[in-house]
Design a protein around this motif. Structure first.
Motif, PDB file in Angstrom:
ATOM      1  N   GLU A  22      70.992 -72.358 -27.668  1.00 38.55           N
ATOM      2  CA  GLU A  22      71.489 -71.800 -26.412  1.00 38.55           C
ATOM      3  C   GLU A  22      70.364 -71.009 -25.773  1.00 38.55           C
ATOM      4  OE1 GLU A  22      74.648 -69.048 -26.907  1.00 38.55           O
ATOM      5  OE2 GLU A  22      75.153 -68.994 -24.780  1.00 38.55           O
ATOM      6  N   THR A  23      70.169 -71.195 -24.476  1.00 36.30           N
ATOM      7  CA  THR A  23      69.135 -70.441 -23.779  1.00 36.30           C
ATOM      8  C   THR A  23      69.807 -69.321 -22.989  1.00 36.30           C
ATOM      9  OG1 THR A  23      69.225 -72.189 -22.132  1.00 36.30           O
ATOM     10  CG2 THR A  23      67.341 -72.200 -23.624  1.00 36.30           C
ATOM     11  N   TRP A  71      71.891 -76.500 -25.500  1.00 38.14           N
ATOM     12  CA  TRP A  71      71.052 -77.672 -25.633  1.00 38.14           C
ATOM     13  C   TRP A  71      71.460 -78.429 -26.862  1.00 38.14           C
ATOM     14  CZ3 TRP A  71      67.125 -78.433 -21.919  1.00 38.14           C
ATOM     15  CH2 TRP A  71      66.960 -77.376 -21.028  1.00 38.14           C
ATOM     16  N   VAL A  72      71.438 -79.726 -26.723  1.00 37.91           N
ATOM     17  CA  VAL A  72      71.853 -80.578 -27.824  1.00 37.91           C
ATOM     18  C   VAL A  72      70.694 -81.529 -28.166  1.00 37.91           C
ATOM     19  CG1 VAL A  72      73.587 -82.249 -28.633  1.00 37.91           C
ATOM     20  CG2 VAL A  72      74.222 -80.516 -26.939  1.00 37.91           C
ATOM     21  N   GLU A  80      61.868 -64.975 -25.879  1.00 38.50           N
ATOM     22  CA  GLU A  80      61.380 -65.051 -24.499  1.00 38.50           C
ATOM     23  C   GLU A  80      62.208 -66.035 -23.671  1.00 38.50           C
ATOM     24  OE1 GLU A  80      58.618 -63.302 -23.297  1.00 38.50           O
ATOM     25  OE2 GLU A  80      58.762 -62.222 -25.208  1.00 38.50           O
ATOM     26  N   GLY A  81      63.072 -66.784 -24.348  1.00 38.51           N
ATOM     27  CA  GLY A  81      63.867 -67.756 -23.627  1.00 38.51           C
ATOM     28  C   GLY A  81      63.283 -69.150 -23.644  1.00 38.51           C
ATOM     29  N   SER A  82      62.141 -69.296 -24.331  1.00 38.30           N
ATOM     30  CA  SER A  82      61.566 -70.640 -24.407  1.00 38.30           C
ATOM     31  C   SER A  82      62.330 -71.455 -25.436  1.00 38.30           C
ATOM     32  CB  SER A  82      60.097 -70.554 -24.849  1.00 38.30           C
ATOM     33  OG  SER A  82      59.371 -69.805 -23.932  1.00 38.30           O
ATOM     34  N   LEU A 114      59.629 -75.794 -24.303  1.00 41.44           N
ATOM     35  CA  LEU A 114      60.104 -75.950 -22.930  1.00 41.44           C
ATOM     36  C   LEU A 114      60.203 -74.579 -22.298  1.00 41.44           C
ATOM     37  CD1 LEU A 114      61.598 -78.547 -24.486  1.00 41.44           C
ATOM     38  CD2 LEU A 114      62.575 -78.760 -22.191  1.00 41.44           C
ATOM     39  N   GLN A 115      59.395 -74.357 -21.271  1.00 43.99           N
ATOM     40  CA  GLN A 115      59.480 -73.122 -20.509  1.00 43.99           C
ATOM     41  C   GLN A 115      59.987 -73.489 -19.143  1.00 43.99           C
ATOM     42  OE1 GLN A 115      55.336 -71.797 -21.306  1.00 43.99           O
ATOM     43  NE2 GLN A 115      56.293 -69.863 -21.918  1.00 43.99           N
ATOM     44  N   ASP A 116      61.093 -72.945 -18.756  1.00 45.92           N
ATOM     45  CA  ASP A 116      61.747 -73.289 -17.492  1.00 45.92           C
ATOM     46  C   ASP A 116      61.937 -74.784 -17.384  1.00 45.92           C
ATOM     47  OD1 ASP A 116      61.660 -70.585 -16.843  1.00 45.92           O
ATOM     48  OD2 ASP A 116      59.637 -70.819 -15.983  1.00 45.92           O
ATOM     49  N   GLY A 117      62.199 -75.411 -18.508  1.00 47.23           N
ATOM     50  CA  GLY A 117      62.486 -76.843 -18.492  1.00 47.23           C
ATOM     51  C   GLY A 117      61.238 -77.724 -18.587  1.00 47.23           C
ATOM     52  N   ASN A 118      60.028 -77.115 -18.476  1.00 49.07           N
ATOM     53  CA  ASN A 118      58.814 -77.939 -18.524  1.00 49.07           C
ATOM     54  C   ASN A 118      58.291 -78.051 -19.958  1.00 49.07           C
ATOM     55  OD1 ASN A 118      58.747 -78.132 -15.686  1.00 49.07           O
ATOM     56  ND2 ASN A 118      57.875 -76.063 -15.612  1.00 49.07           N
TER      57      ASN A 118
END
Lengths: 214, 683
Positions: free
Chosen positions: B200-201, B207-208, B245-247, B260-264
């Motif tokens: 979970e972010t 996320w699966v 950090e949320g990554s 993945l940072q901000d989806g990237n």
């Protein structure tokens, strides 16, 4: 030059008794030449020559003990007025030159005829100065090697040089006189001067020893 | 819970009173059970094969200096983690050899445990009845989630209390707090067959991860597929993790790690990771991330990860861990690295290296084939996890990583001084300072400096002596030759003097006598002339014999003197050209006699046949050649006279001494004879 009528006093330094005897007999027959004394070696000659005061001394080069050349050198220093005539069997220009440099005024081969011998003595007594071409070569050589003397009077003048060279090239006195249009006596005077300068120069120079060294 | 079940079972074994020990053994048992099919279990056993004197261990204790003390019915052994030092009473019966070389560890419950020791670092030691000493793995793993049953369901509880479960065939089932369910399946576009992980972010997305269908994102009520790598990775997701950090971190099969940072996505593929079957992430409070796999352990920060991705550096530390290291990770992601255990591992001081080979007091002899140096590390309890590097100076500057090898072998080292340096470290630990073992190999006697110098000196001396001997011999030969020459010269001189002094003087006297007699009797004149000729001939002989005349200069003098005297007598003018300076060269008696005789003959011819007034005699030097000419200004050369053999004689004489003879017209008229010969040496 005026012929002197006085008797020429001759001394002989010769180790060979036979030659001494022959020459004594030869001179005994001549009116103008007197054999005053004969020496068998150089040492006795040197001891007595000064007192004897001869005009001409005949010296054999090959002597036992002191050589004729040494005898001439020492005697000439003490008796500069006496004329020394070298007698030698060898016709060896180097030795003859050594003798002349030591102070001899002329030389003669022993095989010369009695006539030649007597002529040479008279010539010498009268101021003559015989110099052959081969000896002249040696003189040219020695002056060349000694270089220029500090005292200008001891160097050969151009004229003397010229005459010496002509002599070395085979010219006879009379031929030189003809070639240079001068009298033969003048040539003799030049030669005599050359001899004097040679004596002066070689007295101090060691070059003669180099020159005559074998 | 399965762990509890095992616990109970092990308790039935009469092993211990300590709960923690029992727990530890229980945990181990899980591992053993899971990996039982492997031939080499994760724990390690020491038996008589390893130096333990008895396979029955009755008591264990740890002393304050770090050693493990092992008590057996026979005695006591001190164990440093690698080897045993036994303290046995005397007169001990011989220890029977181990029966088998069995590698498989027994299943713990099936063996009789006599004692156990649990240590603060999680290591558990077990003494068995017949199986020697067992070390059970450190307590590096802990259960976080219930191990799912064989149906393969993965469960996840998110921050809002929703319970997610993924199955292999039925999509994703979400049970909300109020009990209502939401199902994501093919009707939502979700077609993954096997869910492997959830995360979970902070934005609330769940996320699966799926095995083969990549990464999916559930935001609100929608599920959508999301790229899980930047092209270098793959879609076989093994683990998901959201850091502080949320990554979002994605661990995928094939050594691929993606952030993945901000989806990237940014992906790093680590070849070193080899054989990744399971993965789990862990984050330290300060942001350091750990990734455990079934074979390896990684440690890195986000920054290091980025640098690696940009190929700037390689700061990701990877420790490949064998089972002998005592680590073990569950094949599924439900086990995670114990934070405290690693912290403990990291805080371990570097090992201290102990030399087992005594330091040599003298150099090894020349031609020592093998130099074998043993060492170990003094790191109580972890000695078997220490890895080593060593290098041998001055042979190799580079460190040679030798892992667990505790012996350095060097073969056929050349003579010299060496310095073995060994460093050691624990997994993730710092390197120890290098321990130094200095030794040297003695050179052969012929390789020693003293010998080489001595031999060189000796050789030089020998050469010197030989050269000197040869030189001396030559000098002696020269001296001898010179002496012989001197003797010869003295003899020649003596002959010359004898002729001169004796014969010459007598003939001179004869000459005088005959000369004087000629005045009275002219007929004797002929005798006088003859005597003079004899004297002259004698003179020539004396000149030729006399060694003093062996020079070019003397020869020139003599030639000139003769020409002068002879030509003067014959009333022919002489013009001579002979340099006053001549090189100091020797002219042998034979040569000068021959040339002189030729000149004499030539002059004779000039006087008698040329009708000349002047004769020209010259001597000149042309390099190594002497040229003598005798010419005239007479009537010229008209060829050899009838019956005369003078020219032939001259030619022959010159040829005899290696010279040349020529006759011809003279420049300027007349005739000229040219004689040439070579100078051959210094006087």
């Amino acid at each position: 030059m005026k012929e002197k009528k006085s008797i020429i006093k001759v001394a002989l330094v010769e180790d060979n008794a036979g030659i001494r005897k022959s020459l004594e007999r030869l001179f005994a027959e001549k009116d103008d030449i007197e054999m005053t004394r004969m020496f068998g070696d150089g040492e006795s000659a040197l001891a007595e020559l000064a007192a004897l005061a001869p005009d001409v001394v005949l010296v054999d080069i090959n002597l036992p003990g002191k050589s004729g050349i040494d005898v001439i050198r020492e005697a000439k220093a003490a008796l500069p007025q006496v004329q020394f005539l070298v007698l030698t069997v060898y016709d060896d220009p180097a030795r003859i030159f050594q003798a002349l440099a030591a102070g001899a005024n002329g030389y003669l081969l022993k095989r010369a005829t009695p006539t030649e011998l007597l002529a040479a003595i008279r010539d010498l007594y009268n101021g003559g100065s015989p110099m052959s071409g081969s000896v002249a070569r040696k003189v040219v050589q020695s002056f060349h090697q000694m270089g220029t003397a500090p005292n200008e009077t001891e160097n050969l003048s151009p004229r003397e040089n010229e005459i010496l060279q002509l002599l070395a090239d085979g010219y006879l006195y009379k031929e030189i006189a003809e070639k240079l249009s001068i009298g033969i006596e003048t040539v003799r005077t030049y030669i005599r001067r050359i001899y004097d300068k040679l004596h002066v120069r070689t007295r101090t120079e060691t070059v003669v020893k180099h020159l005559t060294r074998r | 819970m399965r762990g509890k079940a095992s616990y109970g079972r092990i308790l039935s074994v009469k092993c211990c009173q300590l709960t923690c020990l029992g727990l530890a053994i229980g945990l181990s048992a899980v591992g053993i059970a899971e990996k039982a099919k492997d031939s080499s279990p994760m724990t390690r056993r020491w038996t008589t094969l390893d130096g333990l004197h008895e396979n029955v261990v009755t008591a264990l204790s740890r002393s304050s200096d770090g050693y493990l003390w092992v008590t057996t019915p026979l005695g006591v052994a001190r164990f440093d983690g690698v080897k045993f030092t036994t303290y046995l009473p005397p007169n001990l019966p011989e220890v029977p050899p181990a029966e088998t070389n069995a590698v498989a560890l027994p299943r713990l419950p099936g063996r009789k445990v006599l004692c156990a020791l649990a240590e603060s670092n999680g290591v558990v030691w077990v003494g068995t009845d017949g199986d020697g000493l067992l070390r059970l793995r450190p307590r590096l793993v802990s259960l976080r989630h219930e191990v799912p049953a064989t149906n393969g369901v993965v469960r996840f509880t998110d921050s809002t209390g929703r319970v997610w479960s993924g199955t292999s065939a039925d999509g994703i089932r979400v049970v909300l707090r109020d009990g209502t369910e939401r199902h994501f399946g093919t009707q939502d576009g979700f077609d993954a067959r096997q869910v492997t992980s959830f995360a979970e972010t902070p934005d609330g997305s769940v996320w699966v991860g799926s095995d083969g269908a990549g990464l999916w994102r559930v935001a609100g009520d929608k599920i959508s597929r999301h790229p899980c790598h930047d092209g270098k990775g793959n879609d076989f997701v093994r683990a998901l993790f959201c850091d502080s950090e949320g990554s979002l971190w994605v661990g995928a099969r094939g050594e691929a790690i993606t952030c993945l940072q901000d989806g990237n996505p940014t992906t790093v593929v680590l070849r070193k990771l080899a054989g990744v079957e399971s993965m789990s992430f862990y984050e330290e409070p300060k942001g350091r991330l750990w990734l455990a796999t079934d074979r390896s352990l990684l440690s890195f920060t986000l920054k290091e990860f980025k640098r690696k991705a940009e190929r700037i550096g390689s700061s990701i530390r990877v420790e490949t861990l064998g089972r002998e290291d005592g680590y073990w990770f569950s094949p599924n992601t439900s086990l995670q690295v114990s934070r405290t255990a690693y912290a403990e591992l990291l805080s371990q001081p570097p090992p201290r290296i102990v030399w087992e080979t005594p330091k040599p007091t003298k150099p090894f002899p020349p031609d020592t084939e093998t130099v074998s140096i043993s060492y170990t590390a003094d790191s109580p309890g972890m000695a078997d996890r220490v890895v080593f590097s060593h290098r041998l100076l001055p042979r190799r500057e580079k460190w040679n990583f030798v892992r667990r090898s505790r012996t350095a072998n060097f073969y056929n080292l050349p003579p010299g001084d060496y310095r073995l340096e060994v460093v050691a470290r624990l997994p993730f630990g710092d390197l120890s300072p290098p321990a130094i073992f200095e030794f040297s190999i003695a050179p052969h006697f012929y390789e020693t400096t003293a010998f080489i110098v001595g031999a060189s000196v000796f050789l030089l001396l020998a050469i010197f002596l030989v050269v000197r001997a040869v030189y001396l011999r030559r000098v002696r030969a020269k001296l001898l030759a010179a002496r012989q020459r001197d003797v010869l010269a003295a003899e020649r001189a003596r002959i010359a003097h004898d002729i001169h002094d004796d014969v010459g003087a007598r003939l001179t006297r004869v000459s005088y006598i005959t000369e004087m007699a000629t005045e009275k009797d002219p007929s004797i004149g002929e005798v006088a002339d003859e005597v003079r000729d004899v004297i002259r001939a004698l003179d020539e002989v004396v000149w030729a014999v006399e060694p003093r005349n062996d020079t070019l200069s003397a020869f020139a003098d003599y030639l000139y003197t003769y020409a002068e005297r002879y030509l003067n007598t014959m009333h022919v003018r002489l013009r001579a050209s002979i340099p006053s300076e001549l090189p100091a060269a020797s002219v042998t008696s034979r040569t000068r006699h021959a040339v002189f005789m030729c000149v004499k003959e030539a002059l004779n011819n000039i006087v008698k046949h040329a009708a000349a007034t002047t004769a020209f005699v010259s001597l000149s030097i042309h390099g190594n050649e002497v040229r003598v000419t005798a010419g005239d200004d007479g009537k010229g050369f008209a060829g050899p006279r009838e019956g005369g053999n003078g020219l032939a004689n001259m030619r022959e004489r010159m040829a005899d001494i290696g010279g040349t003879f020529a006759v011809g017209p003279r420049e300027g008229g007349g005739c000229e004879v040219v004689l040439s010969f070579k100078l051959n040496g210094k006087p």
